[in-house]
Design a protein around this motif. Structure first.
Motif, PDB file in Angstrom:
ATOM      1  N   MET A   1       0.494  -7.655   8.043  1.00 50.62           N
ATOM      2  CA  MET A   1       1.062  -6.306   7.865  1.00 50.62           C
ATOM      3  C   MET A   1       0.553  -5.277   8.871  1.00 50.62           C
ATOM      4  O   MET A   1       1.177  -4.245   9.064  1.00 50.62           O
ATOM      5  CB  MET A   1       0.777  -5.796   6.460  1.00 50.62           C
ATOM      6  CG  MET A   1       1.429  -6.634   5.382  1.00 50.62           C
ATOM      7  SD  MET A   1       1.279  -5.886   3.770  1.00 50.62           S
ATOM      8  CE  MET A   1       2.682  -4.775   3.710  1.00 50.62           C
ATOM      9  N   GLY A   2      -0.599  -5.545   9.465  1.00 56.27           N
ATOM     10  CA  GLY A   2      -1.145  -4.583  10.428  1.00 56.27           C
ATOM     11  C   GLY A   2      -2.061  -3.564   9.781  1.00 56.27           C
ATOM     12  O   GLY A   2      -2.116  -3.439   8.551  1.00 56.27           O
ATOM     13  N   SER A   3      -2.759  -2.815  10.630  1.00 57.14           N
ATOM     14  CA  SER A   3      -3.859  -1.983  10.135  1.00 57.14           C
ATOM     15  C   SER A   3      -3.386  -0.762   9.352  1.00 57.14           C
ATOM     16  O   SER A   3      -4.141  -0.209   8.556  1.00 57.14           O
ATOM     17  CB  SER A   3      -4.738  -1.540  11.306  1.00 57.14           C
ATOM     18  OG  SER A   3      -3.938  -0.818  12.221  1.00 57.14           O
ATOM     19  N   ASP A   4      -2.135  -0.316   9.566  1.00 60.57           N
ATOM     20  CA  ASP A   4      -1.717   0.912   8.868  1.00 60.57           C
ATOM     21  C   ASP A   4      -1.065   0.635   7.512  1.00 60.57           C
ATOM     22  O   ASP A   4      -0.692   1.561   6.803  1.00 60.57           O
ATOM     23  CB  ASP A   4      -0.799   1.752   9.771  1.00 60.57           C
ATOM     24  CG  ASP A   4       0.476   1.000  10.121  1.00 60.57           C
ATOM     25  OD1 ASP A   4       0.469  -0.251  10.019  1.00 60.57           O
ATOM     26  OD2 ASP A   4       1.473   1.662  10.480  1.00 60.57           O
ATOM     27  N   ALA A   5      -0.915  -0.633   7.144  1.00 62.71           N
ATOM     28  CA  ALA A   5      -0.301  -0.946   5.844  1.00 62.71           C
ATOM     29  C   ALA A   5      -1.304  -0.684   4.719  1.00 62.71           C
ATOM     30  O   ALA A   5      -2.510  -0.660   4.945  1.00 62.71           O
ATOM     31  CB  ALA A   5       0.120  -2.414   5.815  1.00 62.71           C
ATOM     32  N   ARG A   6      -0.773  -0.468   3.527  1.00 63.08           N
ATOM     33  CA  ARG A   6      -1.640  -0.291   2.353  1.00 63.08           C
ATOM     34  C   ARG A   6      -1.623  -1.587   1.535  1.00 63.08           C
ATOM     35  O   ARG A   6      -0.562  -2.170   1.305  1.00 63.08           O
ATOM     36  CB  ARG A   6      -1.142   0.881   1.509  1.00 63.08           C
ATOM     37  CG  ARG A   6      -1.435   2.241   2.124  1.00 63.08           C
ATOM     38  CD  ARG A   6      -0.573   3.323   1.542  1.00 63.08           C
ATOM     39  NE  ARG A   6       0.835   3.037   1.764  1.00 63.08           N
ATOM     40  CZ  ARG A   6       1.502   3.351   2.875  1.00 63.08           C
ATOM     41  NH1 ARG A   6       0.889   3.966   3.877  1.00 63.08           N
ATOM     42  NH2 ARG A   6       2.788   3.044   3.003  1.00 63.08           N
ATOM     43  N   ILE A   7      -2.822  -1.995   1.130  1.00 60.53           N
ATOM     44  CA  ILE A   7      -2.942  -3.222   0.341  1.00 60.53           C
ATOM     45  C   ILE A   7      -3.694  -2.912  -0.949  1.00 60.53           C
ATOM     46  O   ILE A   7      -4.774  -2.323  -0.926  1.00 60.53           O
ATOM     47  CB  ILE A   7      -3.679  -4.320   1.140  1.00 60.53           C
ATOM     48  CG1 ILE A   7      -2.888  -4.649   2.415  1.00 60.53           C
ATOM     49  CG2 ILE A   7      -3.857  -5.575   0.279  1.00 60.53           C
ATOM     50  CD1 ILE A   7      -3.541  -5.696   3.300  1.00 60.53           C
ATOM     51  N   ARG A   8      -3.079  -3.281  -2.062  1.00 63.33           N
ATOM     52  CA  ARG A   8      -3.707  -3.103  -3.374  1.00 63.33           C
ATOM     53  C   ARG A   8      -3.842  -4.477  -4.033  1.00 63.33           C
ATOM     54  O   ARG A   8      -3.147  -5.414  -3.642  1.00 63.33           O
ATOM     55  CB  ARG A   8      -2.853  -2.168  -4.236  1.00 63.33           C
ATOM     56  CG  ARG A   8      -1.432  -2.636  -4.395  1.00 63.33           C
ATOM     57  CD  ARG A   8      -0.546  -1.676  -5.194  1.00 63.33           C
ATOM     58  NE  ARG A   8      -0.094  -0.501  -4.464  1.00 63.33           N
ATOM     59  CZ  ARG A   8       1.034   0.162  -4.732  1.00 63.33           C
ATOM     60  NH1 ARG A   8       1.845  -0.248  -5.711  1.00 63.33           N
ATOM     61  NH2 ARG A   8       1.385   1.237  -4.046  1.00 63.33           N
ATOM     62  N   ILE A   9      -4.733  -4.576  -4.999  1.00 59.12           N
ATOM     63  CA  ILE A   9      -4.868  -5.842  -5.726  1.00 59.12           C
ATOM     64  C   ILE A   9      -4.658  -5.585  -7.215  1.00 59.12           C
ATOM     65  O   ILE A   9      -4.800  -4.459  -7.684  1.00 59.12           O
ATOM     66  CB  ILE A   9      -6.254  -6.500  -5.505  1.00 59.12           C
ATOM     67  CG1 ILE A   9      -7.385  -5.527  -5.857  1.00 59.12           C
ATOM     68  CG2 ILE A   9      -6.394  -7.014  -4.075  1.00 59.12           C
ATOM     69  CD1 ILE A   9      -8.766  -6.166  -5.835  1.00 59.12           C
ATOM     70  N   ASP A  10      -4.332  -6.657  -7.934  1.00 58.49           N
ATOM     71  CA  ASP A  10      -4.176  -6.577  -9.384  1.00 58.49           C
ATOM     72  C   ASP A  10      -4.910  -7.757 -10.011  1.00 58.49           C
ATOM     73  O   ASP A  10      -4.578  -8.909  -9.744  1.00 58.49           O
ATOM     74  CB  ASP A  10      -2.687  -6.618  -9.760  1.00 58.49           C
ATOM     75  CG  ASP A  10      -2.448  -6.352 -11.247  1.00 58.49           C
ATOM     76  OD1 ASP A  10      -3.434  -6.240 -11.997  1.00 58.49           O
ATOM     77  OD2 ASP A  10      -1.274  -6.251 -11.652  1.00 58.49           O
ATOM     78  N   ALA A  11      -5.922  -7.464 -10.827  1.00 59.07           N
ATOM     79  CA  ALA A  11      -6.728  -8.525 -11.454  1.00 59.07           C
ATOM     80  C   ALA A  11      -6.339  -8.756 -12.913  1.00 59.07           C
ATOM     81  O   ALA A  11      -6.944  -9.602 -13.581  1.00 59.07           O
ATOM     82  CB  ALA A  11      -8.204  -8.177 -11.360  1.00 59.07           C
ATOM     83  N   ASN A  12      -5.362  -7.996 -13.415  1.00 58.01           N
ATOM     84  CA  ASN A  12      -4.886  -8.177 -14.792  1.00 58.01           C
ATOM     85  C   ASN A  12      -6.008  -8.275 -15.830  1.00 58.01           C
ATOM     86  O   ASN A  12      -5.970  -9.132 -16.731  1.00 58.01           O
ATOM     87  CB  ASN A  12      -3.936  -9.377 -14.885  1.00 58.01           C
ATOM     88  CG  ASN A  12      -2.584  -9.077 -14.263  1.00 58.01           C
ATOM     89  OD1 ASN A  12      -2.263  -9.615 -13.211  1.00 58.01           O
ATOM     90  ND2 ASN A  12      -1.816  -8.187 -14.853  1.00 58.01           N
ATOM     91  N   ALA A  13      -7.013  -7.440 -15.667  1.00 57.02           N
ATOM     92  CA  ALA A  13      -8.032  -7.238 -16.719  1.00 57.02           C
ATOM     93  C   ALA A  13      -8.939  -8.435 -16.979  1.00 57.02           C
ATOM     94  O   ALA A  13      -9.565  -8.501 -18.030  1.00 57.02           O
ATOM     95  CB  ALA A  13      -7.357  -6.799 -18.028  1.00 57.02           C
TER      96      ALA A  13
END
Ligand SMILES: O=C(O)CCC(=O)C1=CC=C[C@@H](O)[C@@H]1C(=O)O
Ligand SMILES: [Mg+2]
Length: 325
Positions: free
Chosen positions: A131-143
């Motif tokens: 995605m490159g350096s300016d993309a935003r990346i989030r994670i989801d661990a579902n608790a």
């Protein structure tokens, strides 16, 4: 299919059961199914997951009824920026879907029973590379993490991702979310603490999240979500419950009506289904989805119709929820 009286009285004149295989296993399911309800405003979706009992599923029915019978709120925007949703996949495949539809934000599933911290990190590295350096990346661990596990995993994954936009529901308990916010520099989003809580605003009052994920069906409809968002006073990310494009349309209506929408929304999940009920499924282009009501076609309703046994289960479920309205 029999239409329960409380629904008939609200103008529901048709109900259709459907089932569509998923492209990848997600949330332990390989097949998505549900009902479409037709009312004075058009078609709406009622598709609680099977692990929601009748009491919990009644909010989903309220949402569908509202969407089928009352006009959607006035939109403040015509399109909504969306994130790519990346299941627990090997890095090469994760990288391939990170930019589907032109997304500049990706949400990567982590902490799945089928993965470990090292493979989660590799998946994140691959997504950042793609995605490159300016993309935003989030994670989801579902608790699934304990506080200690989250405290260990989050900095590792933050580094692997080259910076996280936020971590969604790393732990189940509000105290743990609040403590993580104090201990780390990574914003925390609440999902299960909103959608499966008796009081969806407790997480905001407890200062246990920086932002709230809102899903229209589990929270009981677009109007209720707008009220909750206003009361919470936190930024909101609208996300799907893996609906067909008919249900996704209600999520887009919420995203379009929120006064502010600072983050991409998790509504680009139609690509996780192998088919759809709408002739023009809500697949993102240029990283956005258009706002507006989507109708199914008769041909697609027939193609994806649930078999008799599944339709009978849905009929029973609808009756149970309707009696609790
Ligand atoms: O937020 C997204 O990008 C897509 C939606 C999504 O991830 C989910 C939808 C429905 C059930 C969930 O397990 C999952 C989530 O936890 O957010
Ligand atoms: Mg989530």
């Amino acid at each position: 299919m029999h239409i329960p009286t409380p629904l008939r009285e609200r103008g529901i004149d048709r109900v259709h059961a459907w089932s569509i295989p998923m492209t990848t296993r997600f949330r332990r399911i390989t097949e998505r199914d549900g009902l479409l309800l037709h009312g004075p405003e058009g078609w709406a979706e009622f598709s609680p997951f099977w692990d929601y009992d009748a009491a919990e599923s009644t909010a989903w029915l309220r949402a569908a009824l509202e969407d089928a019978t009352t006009p959607r709120p006035a939109p403040r925007r015509e399109e909504v920026e969306v994130n790519a949703t990346i299941p627990v996949l090997p890095p090469v495949l994760a990288a391939r879907i990170a930019t589907v539809g032109g997304a500049r934000t990706a949400k990567v599933k982590v902490a799945d029973p089928g993965s470990d911290l090292a493979s989660d990190a590799q998946r994140l590295e691959a997504v950042r590379d793609a995605m490159g350096s300016d993309a935003r990346i989030r994670i989801d661990a579902n608790a699934v993490w304990t506080f200690e596990e989250a405290l260990e995993a989050l900095p590792v994954l933050d580094r692997a991702a080259g910076g996280l936009e936020y971590a969604e529901q790393p732990c189940a308990a509000l105290e743990d979310l609040a403590a993580l916010r104090r201990a780390l520099d990574i914003p925390i989003a609440a999902d299960e603490s909103v959608r499966r809580a008796e009081d969806p605003l407790r997480v905001a009052r407890a200062e246990a999240a920086d932002l709230l994920v809102m899903k229209v069906q589990p929270l009981g409809g677009v109007t209720r979500c707008l009220e909750l968002a206003e009361e919470a006073g936190l930024p909101v990310v609208v996300s799907s419950a893996l609906e067909s494009s008919i249900g996704l349309g209600a999520g887009l209506a919420l995203a379009a009506a929120l006064p502010e929408l600072p983050h991409a929304c998790g509504l680009a999940t139609a690509t996780l289904l192998t088919g759809d009920l709408a002739p023009q499924p809500l697949h993102a282009t240029g990283g956005t989805l258009p706002v507006g009501r989507t109708a199914p076609s008769e041909e697609l309703l027939a193609r994806h119709a649930a078999d008799d046994a599944l339709a009978a289960r849905w009929e029973e479920r609808l009756a149970a929820c309707a009696s609790l309205l």
